[in-house]
Write a protein that holds these residues in place. Sequence first.
Motif, PDB file in Angstrom:
ATOM      1  N   ASP A 157     -15.786 -51.995 -64.999  1.00  0.00           N
ATOM      2  CA  ASP A 157     -16.862 -52.923 -64.613  1.00  0.00           C
ATOM      3  C   ASP A 157     -16.835 -54.202 -65.455  1.00  0.00           C
ATOM      4  O   ASP A 157     -16.407 -54.193 -66.616  1.00  0.00           O
ATOM      5  CB  ASP A 157     -18.240 -52.273 -64.814  1.00  0.00           C
ATOM      6  CG  ASP A 157     -18.665 -51.402 -63.640  1.00  0.00           C
ATOM      7  OD1 ASP A 157     -17.992 -51.454 -62.585  1.00  0.00           O
ATOM      8  OD2 ASP A 157     -19.676 -50.679 -63.772  1.00  0.00           O
ATOM      9  N   THR A 158     -17.348 -55.277 -64.862  1.00  0.00           N
ATOM     10  CA  THR A 158     -17.632 -56.506 -65.604  1.00  0.00           C
ATOM     11  C   THR A 158     -19.146 -56.559 -65.795  1.00  0.00           C
ATOM     12  O   THR A 158     -19.905 -56.536 -64.821  1.00  0.00           O
ATOM     13  CB  THR A 158     -17.149 -57.751 -64.828  1.00  0.00           C
ATOM     14  OG1 THR A 158     -15.740 -57.598 -64.595  1.00  0.00           O
ATOM     15  CG2 THR A 158     -17.374 -59.026 -65.614  1.00  0.00           C
ATOM     16  N   VAL A 159     -19.572 -56.593 -67.068  1.00  0.00           N
ATOM     17  CA  VAL A 159     -20.993 -56.409 -67.405  1.00  0.00           C
ATOM     18  C   VAL A 159     -21.505 -57.582 -68.233  1.00  0.00           C
ATOM     19  O   VAL A 159     -20.793 -58.085 -69.104  1.00  0.00           O
ATOM     20  CB  VAL A 159     -21.171 -55.099 -68.222  1.00  0.00           C
ATOM     21  CG1 VAL A 159     -22.628 -54.907 -68.655  1.00  0.00           C
ATOM     22  CG2 VAL A 159     -20.691 -53.888 -67.426  1.00  0.00           C
ATOM     23  N   LEU A 160     -22.746 -57.987 -67.963  1.00  0.00           N
ATOM     24  CA  LEU A 160     -23.420 -58.993 -68.798  1.00  0.00           C
ATOM     25  C   LEU A 160     -24.643 -58.359 -69.444  1.00  0.00           C
ATOM     26  O   LEU A 160     -25.465 -57.735 -68.761  1.00  0.00           O
ATOM     27  CB  LEU A 160     -23.874 -60.189 -67.940  1.00  0.00           C
ATOM     28  CG  LEU A 160     -24.768 -61.219 -68.653  1.00  0.00           C
ATOM     29  CD1 LEU A 160     -24.015 -61.920 -69.782  1.00  0.00           C
ATOM     30  CD2 LEU A 160     -25.313 -62.243 -67.664  1.00  0.00           C
ATOM     31  N   ASP A 161     -24.769 -58.531 -70.770  1.00  0.00           N
ATOM     32  CA  ASP A 161     -25.987 -58.135 -71.487  1.00  0.00           C
ATOM     33  C   ASP A 161     -26.769 -59.416 -71.756  1.00  0.00           C
ATOM     34  O   ASP A 161     -26.374 -60.242 -72.575  1.00  0.00           O
ATOM     35  CB  ASP A 161     -25.612 -57.406 -72.788  1.00  0.00           C
ATOM     36  CG  ASP A 161     -26.850 -56.873 -73.516  1.00  0.00           C
ATOM     37  OD1 ASP A 161     -27.969 -56.968 -72.966  1.00  0.00           O
ATOM     38  OD2 ASP A 161     -26.682 -56.352 -74.637  1.00  0.00           O
ATOM     39  N   LEU A 162     -27.890 -59.568 -71.052  1.00  0.00           N
ATOM     40  CA  LEU A 162     -28.669 -60.809 -71.081  1.00  0.00           C
ATOM     41  C   LEU A 162     -29.728 -60.736 -72.191  1.00  0.00           C
ATOM     42  O   LEU A 162     -30.573 -59.847 -72.165  1.00  0.00           O
ATOM     43  CB  LEU A 162     -29.324 -60.962 -69.702  1.00  0.00           C
ATOM     44  CG  LEU A 162     -30.164 -62.176 -69.448  1.00  0.00           C
ATOM     45  CD1 LEU A 162     -29.590 -62.970 -68.291  1.00  0.00           C
ATOM     46  CD2 LEU A 162     -31.583 -61.776 -69.129  1.00  0.00           C
ATOM     47  N   GLY A 194     -12.267 -53.006 -68.228  1.00  0.00           N
ATOM     48  CA  GLY A 194     -13.526 -53.705 -67.970  1.00  0.00           C
ATOM     49  C   GLY A 194     -13.728 -54.874 -68.911  1.00  0.00           C
ATOM     50  O   GLY A 194     -13.004 -55.025 -69.902  1.00  0.00           O
ATOM     51  N   LYS A 195     -14.730 -55.716 -68.572  1.00  0.00           N
ATOM     52  CA  LYS A 195     -15.028 -56.873 -69.431  1.00  0.00           C
ATOM     53  C   LYS A 195     -16.523 -56.903 -69.688  1.00  0.00           C
ATOM     54  O   LYS A 195     -17.314 -56.662 -68.754  1.00  0.00           O
ATOM     55  CB  LYS A 195     -14.656 -58.170 -68.717  1.00  0.00           C
ATOM     56  CG  LYS A 195     -13.179 -58.414 -68.629  1.00  0.00           C
ATOM     57  CD  LYS A 195     -12.949 -59.801 -68.078  1.00  0.00           C
ATOM     58  CE  LYS A 195     -11.478 -59.994 -67.762  1.00  0.00           C
ATOM     59  NZ  LYS A 195     -11.239 -60.772 -66.581  1.00  0.00           N
ATOM     60  N   VAL A 196     -16.898 -57.239 -70.930  1.00  0.00           N
ATOM     61  CA  VAL A 196     -18.320 -57.307 -71.259  1.00  0.00           C
ATOM     62  C   VAL A 196     -18.646 -58.637 -71.931  1.00  0.00           C
ATOM     63  O   VAL A 196     -17.894 -59.112 -72.788  1.00  0.00           O
ATOM     64  CB  VAL A 196     -18.734 -56.116 -72.162  1.00  0.00           C
ATOM     65  CG1 VAL A 196     -20.190 -56.250 -72.590  1.00  0.00           C
ATOM     66  CG2 VAL A 196     -18.534 -54.789 -71.432  1.00  0.00           C
TER      67      VAL A 196
END
Length: 210
Positions: free
Chosen positions: A46-51, A70-72
């Motif tokens: 998954d490609t995930v963003l922690d906002l 995956g990319k974070v």
Amino acid sequence: MIAHTHEKASKGNLVRWSKRYDAIFGHLLRGSEGRVIELAEIKAGDTVLDLGCGPGNLTLNAKANVGKTGKVFGIDAAPEMIELANKKAAEKGVEVGFQVAYAQELPFADATFDVVISRLVFHHLPGDLKLQALNEIQRVLKPGGKCLVVDFDMPSLPVVGGLFKHVLSNHTMPQTDVRNYAVLMKQTGYQEVECDSTGRLLLAYVKGKK
Ligand SMILES: C[S@@+](CC[C@H](N)C(=O)[O-])C[C@H]1O[C@@H](n2cnc3c(N)ncnc32)[C@H](O)[C@@H]1O
């Protein structure tokens, strides 16, 4: 230090005391991280963003779950938080794209992410900024991508909740009720919106799909 009044009204309540925040909350929040990852259904690749990633602890946990394929990414408006998060990533030898940015003005192209997570950030966003952030999250999510917002679960704990509201209002932060975020998510067009306790002390979640 909390941000100046003008900055709070227009940009959110930044937390600049990153090391103290991490020393106090890093430990307290560790127990909720596995549950947040599970609720967000983060998986390998998954490609995930922690906002509003703060010191990046949840972000690094997400990176461990997406694996090499995956990319974070993690964004926070406070440069002090991003500096600390970058230091932690370097110490662990992992690659995470931390950068200074506002939740309401995300520096990413449309349809970039499979999942966006955000823990304890929305109560820092006054008035319209919550809607703006939800619109931005939706813009950067891929079709079918998931948004998970975790915040204080005050209504379920009347005594503790009353105390928290008192403390937060003394710090001029807006009142928090994750269940109201569900209304905002529906307004901004998210599908399959659901809201519940995380089962971890004081934290509830709302999630939806693009
Ligand atoms: C309570 S901390 C939570 C940090 C982290 N998510 C965690 O769970 O430990 C809230 C964070 O939101 C950040 N923040 C506040 N307003 C913001 C905004 N408009 N855009 C991005 N980050 C913001 C603060 O600087 C702070 O790091």
